[in-house]
Motif scaffolding. Sequence first.
Motif, PDB file in Angstrom:
ATOM      1  N   VAL A   1       2.493   1.667  -3.577  1.00  0.00           N
ATOM      2  CA  VAL A   1       1.619   2.187  -4.645  1.00  0.00           C
ATOM      3  C   VAL A   1       1.176   3.620  -4.370  1.00  0.00           C
ATOM      4  CG1 VAL A   1       0.856  -0.104  -5.373  1.00  0.00           C
ATOM      5  CG2 VAL A   1      -0.526   1.160  -3.743  1.00  0.00           C
TER       6      VAL A   1
ATOM      7  N   GLN B   1       0.838  -1.209   0.000  1.00  0.00           N
ATOM      8  CA  GLN B   1       0.000   0.000   0.000  1.00  0.00           C
ATOM      9  C   GLN B   1       0.868   1.254   0.000  1.00  0.00           C
ATOM     10  OE1 GLN B   1      -3.277   0.278  -0.502  1.00  0.00           O
ATOM     11  NE2 GLN B   1      -3.197  -1.925  -0.827  1.00  0.00           N
TER      12      GLN B   1
ATOM     13  N   ASN C   1       0.080  -5.061 -11.230  1.00  0.00           N
ATOM     14  CA  ASN C   1      -1.014  -5.760 -11.910  1.00  0.00           C
ATOM     15  C   ASN C   1      -0.533  -6.497 -13.160  1.00  0.00           C
ATOM     16  OD1 ASN C   1      -2.889  -4.970 -10.001  1.00  0.00           O
ATOM     17  ND2 ASN C   1      -3.551  -3.182 -11.157  1.00  0.00           N
TER      18      ASN C   1
ATOM     19  N   ARG D   1       1.118   0.462  -9.039  1.00  0.00           N
ATOM     20  CA  ARG D   1      -0.045  -0.437  -9.053  1.00  0.00           C
ATOM     21  C   ARG D   1      -0.186  -1.097 -10.423  1.00  0.00           C
ATOM     22  NH1 ARG D   1      -4.091  -0.696  -5.518  1.00  0.00           N
ATOM     23  NH2 ARG D   1      -3.695   1.389  -4.745  1.00  0.00           N
TER      24      ARG D   1
END
Length: 184
Positions: A45, A42, A56, A52
Amino acid sequence: MKSLLGAFCLIVIGAVAIVAEPSQSKSATAAEINAEANATLQSFVQQITGARELANKSVGVLVFPSVVKAGIGIGGEYGEGVLIMHGDVAGYYNLISASFGFQLGVQERSVIIMFMTKDALDGFRRRAGWKIGVDGSVAIITVGVGGAIDTDKVVSPVIGFILDPKGLMYNLTLEGSKISRIQR
């Protein structure tokens, strides 16, 4: 001369105690590793634009929330982390290394390793102990807080990020570190 030899022996004993300390400390539970890894991701990002999107795109993310490196001439580092694939825990790992040379101090940092291809991840998972620089190379990406990652320019199959270096020792390499699967 005897006092110099005695002082050297004390320094070596102290260094061994410092190096051995991280591996003798209380091992984290799966829940603790998961919570700390989530907080690390967290923070990553939130601080870095494009992080992020890059995560991904990856097929697996290995997160070591706390890797402690210490040394007085002889050094070592240790940390425990989790491999996340498609949002699920795929295993727990430790990162360990030893070094010799001019070093003095203690440093704690977080390490995130992203596997960008299935082949790279499969190669990592097949080995009982994966040594960085021997079994696979990790391209370290350096980005400051508030920086950005151009995800279209990242082409290495395995990339790494070293976050929040704190302490008296500064080293942005993982070369020679060994990552092994552990049970939690």
